[in-house]
Design a protein around this motif. Sequence first.
Motif, PDB file in Angstrom:
ATOM      1  N   ARG A 423      20.949 -25.722  13.070  1.00  0.00           N
ATOM      2  CA  ARG A 423      22.191 -25.339  12.390  1.00  0.00           C
ATOM      3  C   ARG A 423      22.042 -25.440  10.874  1.00  0.00           C
ATOM      4  NH1 ARG A 423      26.585 -28.592  16.219  1.00  0.00           N
ATOM      5  NH2 ARG A 423      26.798 -26.959  17.815  1.00  0.00           N
ATOM      6  N   LYS A 424      21.391 -26.496  10.447  1.00  0.00           N
ATOM      7  CA  LYS A 424      21.170 -26.695   9.013  1.00  0.00           C
ATOM      8  C   LYS A 424      20.361 -25.542   8.424  1.00  0.00           C
ATOM      9  CE  LYS A 424      18.988 -30.126   5.934  1.00  0.00           C
ATOM     10  NZ  LYS A 424      18.321 -31.445   5.901  1.00  0.00           N
ATOM     11  N   ALA A 425      19.321 -25.110   9.141  1.00  0.00           N
ATOM     12  CA  ALA A 425      18.471 -24.024   8.651  1.00  0.00           C
ATOM     13  C   ALA A 425      19.220 -22.699   8.606  1.00  0.00           C
ATOM     14  CB  ALA A 425      17.233 -23.896   9.533  1.00  0.00           C
ATOM     15  N   GLN A 426      20.197 -22.514   9.495  1.00  0.00           N
ATOM     16  CA  GLN A 426      20.971 -21.278   9.505  1.00  0.00           C
ATOM     17  C   GLN A 426      21.954 -21.197   8.338  1.00  0.00           C
ATOM     18  OE1 GLN A 426      20.862 -18.572  11.631  1.00  0.00           O
ATOM     19  NE2 GLN A 426      18.990 -19.482  12.460  1.00  0.00           N
ATOM     20  N   LEU A 427      22.454 -22.330   7.908  1.00  0.00           N
ATOM     21  CA  LEU A 427      23.527 -22.341   6.902  1.00  0.00           C
ATOM     22  C   LEU A 427      23.061 -22.701   5.501  1.00  0.00           C
ATOM     23  CD1 LEU A 427      26.289 -24.148   9.008  1.00  0.00           C
ATOM     24  CD2 LEU A 427      26.114 -21.697   8.531  1.00  0.00           C
ATOM     25  N   PHE A 428      21.930 -23.431   5.398  1.00  0.00           N
ATOM     26  CA  PHE A 428      21.516 -23.950   4.093  1.00  0.00           C
ATOM     27  C   PHE A 428      20.052 -23.615   3.803  1.00  0.00           C
ATOM     28  CE2 PHE A 428      24.829 -26.753   5.741  1.00  0.00           C
ATOM     29  CZ  PHE A 428      25.714 -26.809   4.676  1.00  0.00           C
ATOM     30  N   ALA A 429      19.732 -23.559   2.511  1.00  0.00           N
ATOM     31  CA  ALA A 429      18.348 -23.384   2.052  1.00  0.00           C
ATOM     32  C   ALA A 429      18.041 -24.475   1.043  1.00  0.00           C
ATOM     33  CB  ALA A 429      18.166 -22.010   1.412  1.00  0.00           C
ATOM     34  N   ASN A 430      16.792 -24.859   0.967  1.00  0.00           N
ATOM     35  CA  ASN A 430      16.389 -25.867  -0.015  1.00  0.00           C
ATOM     36  C   ASN A 430      16.582 -25.335  -1.429  1.00  0.00           C
ATOM     37  OD1 ASN A 430      15.575 -27.901   1.785  1.00  0.00           O
ATOM     38  ND2 ASN A 430      13.604 -26.887   2.109  1.00  0.00           N
ATOM     39  N   ASP A 431      17.025 -26.191  -2.321  1.00  0.00           N
ATOM     40  CA  ASP A 431      17.144 -25.848  -3.733  1.00  0.00           C
ATOM     41  C   ASP A 431      15.916 -26.394  -4.453  1.00  0.00           C
ATOM     42  OD1 ASP A 431      17.775 -25.331  -6.330  1.00  0.00           O
ATOM     43  OD2 ASP A 431      19.669 -26.426  -6.351  1.00  0.00           O
ATOM     44  N   ALA A 432      14.972 -25.496  -4.727  1.00  0.00           N
ATOM     45  CA  ALA A 432      13.714 -25.926  -5.326  1.00  0.00           C
ATOM     46  C   ALA A 432      13.867 -26.393  -6.760  1.00  0.00           C
ATOM     47  CB  ALA A 432      12.698 -24.777  -5.276  1.00  0.00           C
ATOM     48  N   THR A 433      15.042 -26.126  -7.371  1.00  0.00           N
ATOM     49  CA  THR A 433      15.228 -26.477  -8.782  1.00  0.00           C
ATOM     50  C   THR A 433      15.782 -27.881  -8.979  1.00  0.00           C
ATOM     51  OG1 THR A 433      17.497 -25.651  -8.923  1.00  0.00           O
ATOM     52  CG2 THR A 433      15.720 -24.060  -9.253  1.00  0.00           C
ATOM     53  N   ARG A 434      16.289 -28.485  -7.910  1.00  0.00           N
ATOM     54  CA  ARG A 434      16.836 -29.840  -8.034  1.00  0.00           C
ATOM     55  C   ARG A 434      16.562 -30.614  -6.748  1.00  0.00           C
ATOM     56  NH1 ARG A 434      22.894 -30.965 -10.114  1.00  0.00           N
ATOM     57  NH2 ARG A 434      21.952 -29.979 -11.958  1.00  0.00           N
ATOM     58  N   GLN A 435      15.850 -31.697  -6.895  1.00  0.00           N
ATOM     59  CA  GLN A 435      15.468 -32.502  -5.742  1.00  0.00           C
ATOM     60  C   GLN A 435      16.696 -33.099  -5.060  1.00  0.00           C
ATOM     61  OE1 GLN A 435      12.679 -35.572  -6.724  1.00  0.00           O
ATOM     62  NE2 GLN A 435      12.240 -36.122  -4.600  1.00  0.00           N
ATOM     63  N   GLY A 436      16.653 -33.107  -3.712  1.00  0.00           N
ATOM     64  CA  GLY A 436      17.733 -33.725  -2.955  1.00  0.00           C
ATOM     65  C   GLY A 436      18.960 -32.868  -2.801  1.00  0.00           C
ATOM     66  N   THR A 437      18.844 -31.550  -3.066  1.00  0.00           N
ATOM     67  CA  THR A 437      20.002 -30.668  -2.935  1.00  0.00           C
ATOM     68  C   THR A 437      19.671 -29.461  -2.068  1.00  0.00           C
ATOM     69  OG1 THR A 437      19.478 -29.413  -4.945  1.00  0.00           O
ATOM     70  CG2 THR A 437      20.909 -31.325  -5.188  1.00  0.00           C
ATOM     71  N   LEU A 438      20.720 -28.890  -1.497  1.00  0.00           N
ATOM     72  CA  LEU A 438      20.629 -27.676  -0.690  1.00  0.00           C
ATOM     73  C   LEU A 438      21.588 -26.643  -1.255  1.00  0.00           C
ATOM     74  CD1 LEU A 438      20.794 -29.296   2.866  1.00  0.00           C
ATOM     75  CD2 LEU A 438      18.719 -28.480   1.710  1.00  0.00           C
ATOM     76  N   LEU A 439      21.362 -25.380  -0.873  1.00  0.00           N
ATOM     77  CA  LEU A 439      22.247 -24.289  -1.261  1.00  0.00           C
ATOM     78  C   LEU A 439      22.836 -23.652  -0.014  1.00  0.00           C
ATOM     79  CD1 LEU A 439      20.013 -22.524  -3.942  1.00  0.00           C
ATOM     80  CD2 LEU A 439      21.920 -24.080  -4.377  1.00  0.00           C
ATOM     81  N   PHE A 440      24.119 -23.365  -0.057  1.00  0.00           N
ATOM     82  CA  PHE A 440      24.700 -22.550   1.003  1.00  0.00           C
ATOM     83  C   PHE A 440      24.055 -21.168   0.974  1.00  0.00           C
ATOM     84  CE2 PHE A 440      28.266 -25.577   1.082  1.00  0.00           C
ATOM     85  CZ  PHE A 440      28.605 -25.562   2.433  1.00  0.00           C
ATOM     86  N   LYS A 441      23.619 -20.687   2.122  1.00  0.00           N
ATOM     87  CA  LYS A 441      23.052 -19.344   2.183  1.00  0.00           C
ATOM     88  C   LYS A 441      24.132 -18.269   2.088  1.00  0.00           C
ATOM     89  CE  LYS A 441      18.793 -20.135   4.812  1.00  0.00           C
ATOM     90  NZ  LYS A 441      18.046 -19.791   6.058  1.00  0.00           N
ATOM     91  N   LEU A 442      25.330 -18.608   2.543  1.00  0.00           N
ATOM     92  CA  LEU A 442      26.425 -17.635   2.548  1.00  0.00           C
ATOM     93  C   LEU A 442      27.077 -17.547   1.176  1.00  0.00           C
ATOM     94  CD1 LEU A 442      26.298 -16.747   5.435  1.00  0.00           C
ATOM     95  CD2 LEU A 442      26.257 -19.245   5.426  1.00  0.00           C
ATOM     96  N   LYS A 443      27.514 -16.351   0.806  1.00  0.00           N
ATOM     97  CA  LYS A 443      28.104 -16.154  -0.519  1.00  0.00           C
ATOM     98  C   LYS A 443      29.625 -16.289  -0.523  1.00  0.00           C
ATOM     99  CE  LYS A 443      24.733 -13.286  -2.911  1.00  0.00           C
ATOM    100  NZ  LYS A 443      24.547 -12.041  -3.686  1.00  0.00           N
ATOM    101  N   THR A 444      30.264 -15.920   0.575  1.00  0.00           N
ATOM    102  CA  THR A 444      31.730 -15.924   0.601  1.00  0.00           C
ATOM    103  C   THR A 444      32.239 -16.789   1.740  1.00  0.00           C
ATOM    104  OG1 THR A 444      31.945 -14.028   2.103  1.00  0.00           O
ATOM    105  CG2 THR A 444      31.700 -13.547  -0.263  1.00  0.00           C
ATOM    106  N   GLY A 445      33.495 -17.204   1.617  1.00  0.00           N
ATOM    107  CA  GLY A 445      34.110 -17.978   2.672  1.00  0.00           C
ATOM    108  C   GLY A 445      34.186 -17.218   3.982  1.00  0.00           C
ATOM    109  N   LYS A 446      34.407 -15.917   3.889  1.00  0.00           N
ATOM    110  CA  LYS A 446      34.480 -15.082   5.092  1.00  0.00           C
ATOM    111  C   LYS A 446      33.132 -15.075   5.818  1.00  0.00           C
ATOM    112  CE  LYS A 446      35.916 -10.446   6.565  1.00  0.00           C
ATOM    113  NZ  LYS A 446      36.396  -9.117   6.102  1.00  0.00           N
ATOM    114  N   GLN A 447      32.041 -14.971   5.053  1.00  0.00           N
ATOM    115  CA  GLN A 447      30.706 -15.006   5.656  1.00  0.00           C
ATOM    116  C   GLN A 447      30.445 -16.363   6.304  1.00  0.00           C
ATOM    117  OE1 GLN A 447      28.153 -14.052   2.365  1.00  0.00           O
ATOM    118  NE2 GLN A 447      28.484 -11.829   2.524  1.00  0.00           N
ATOM    119  N   LEU A 448      30.899 -17.438   5.658  1.00  0.00           N
ATOM    120  CA  LEU A 448      30.689 -18.778   6.204  1.00  0.00           C
ATOM    121  C   LEU A 448      31.410 -18.939   7.538  1.00  0.00           C
ATOM    122  CD1 LEU A 448      29.605 -21.693   5.854  1.00  0.00           C
ATOM    123  CD2 LEU A 448      31.755 -22.223   4.659  1.00  0.00           C
TER     124      LEU A 448
END
Length: 547
Positions: A423-448
């Motif tokens: 589930r984590k891999a489907q919704l989030f991606a690693n943020d290579a620019t800041r250690q210990g953080t993830l990025l939502f893969k989805l851009k809008t609330g509707k997509q989420l």
Amino acid sequence: MSASSSESGSPQLDKNQRLAAYQQKLRILKERSALREVMERDLLLEFIRVNHGNISEYPLLKAQQASVIELLCARAGHPGYEYIHKQIAGFIVQLGHYEKAVRAGDTGRADELRTGLVNTESMLIKCVQGIVYAMALITDNFEEIVLRYFGKDALREYSALIEQHELDERFWRAFVQQFIAKRVADAHGAILAGERFTVTKEKSFLVIRFLFDDILAGLNPTNQVIEKTRIQKSFIASRTEFEGRRRVKLLQSVLSRGVSELSQAADIGDGEILQAARVTCIDPVSEIFEKLYEKRALARASGEGSIGEDERRQEQTEFRFLLDQVVAVGLGAAIAIGRTSDHFYHALAEFVPDQIEAIRPLAKDFSIPTLEKLLFFLLENHTVHILAETGREEGGKIQVRSGRARRVSVAAVDGLPGMSKIRKAQLFANDATRQGTLLFKLKTGKQLVAAMDMLNLESELKESIASLWGKALFRVDIMVLINLEQVARTTTNLKAKLAGILQKYGVAKRPQEPGGDGAADPVQPLPDAPAQDEGRSVDGTESASET
């Protein structure tokens, strides 16, 4: 910098002394055959000279005193000036009649005119008070923004600007130059010197990518508690406390009716009236008026009507006098807010010309939350602007765009109930620019929502993810998009042309990184059709500037 009346050190004049001072000034003006406009302005200046000791928070700095005078005495630029001109014109006529009545020994007529003059004087003083309160609020709030995000040392820079300039367009241009443009230029120079950027081929674009984090790194925020001024505390109470919001609602209604009598009332929006009502709450007359208003309303509701006609007339006169003072304070505040906002946004257009309309809805709101939005918007979009200007001569071959994704901590995601690796891999991606953080893969609330439904997540997990989404801060990438197809059509030596463009942007020494299969970086994917971007508002998700 301002002072209360008790700090001014000026002797307090009684009403006869004040009227004598106005009479003397009017005689001098008539002897000079002064034009009506000059006569009105000079009488208004005399009002300030005679009464500034009675005006709370009246500024001590000469430049800010000049700002008060300009905001009071201008003849155009805001519908509220109609009110001031009507009051001062009537005062001049009454003053002439009063002098004649005194000279003729008509005591009754002189007393009647004196009362009218003092009442008109009160309205004009309250108008000045509204201007002063609004100015104090604006300068106090900007001072807090400077301290909070640029540090204590930056207050010297701010104070120097306040001492040097009136609160006009020149001040705001100097302010934005000092705290936005200079900071962006310094941070961008450091980014280039430290090679904190990437150059990649993404689909049909060569992309120079900068991190907005590196622009923000040039700030010097403080964690210390910042003590609010009296003006700020009162304004905040009008926004956040029950009694304050209730009072604002009443004053807003009163101001709306008062403004409706102006010939250009339609030019004063509801938002401006609301902000003026909040500033009016700073003045003690607002509380006195509210109490009398409620007393009258309760008396009507309970059927109490046993007071005599004289007492009723006196109460009505008192109520009308208080109401007129509320309107005077509010109109003064509206003039200061409206004119200052016009100056501010005219100055901003020089630094973010392509995005000025996006922030226009925030005009005439100088609250701290709005100023914080503006600060980050300006830092980001001025960066976009200078990058766009760098490649302006290349026309449509180059675009500059901001891309953003919501950023959350790994710990927050891992702590969600029922969050599995899949589930984590489907919704989030690693943020290579800041250690210990993830990025939502989805851009809008509707997509989420659609993604969570597809994964058949439990209700509790859905609510937790939605909460994370709402609280998440943004990672912002600022990208220079070089359209390789368009560049190729305009040159016989693509490699040399691209080298020249990269040289303009100061990134020529950076070796180009392979783009793999040509797809966008999975951490921050590019839109499929960058040339069709529609821009964004302050709280939107994306912006683009085509050079």
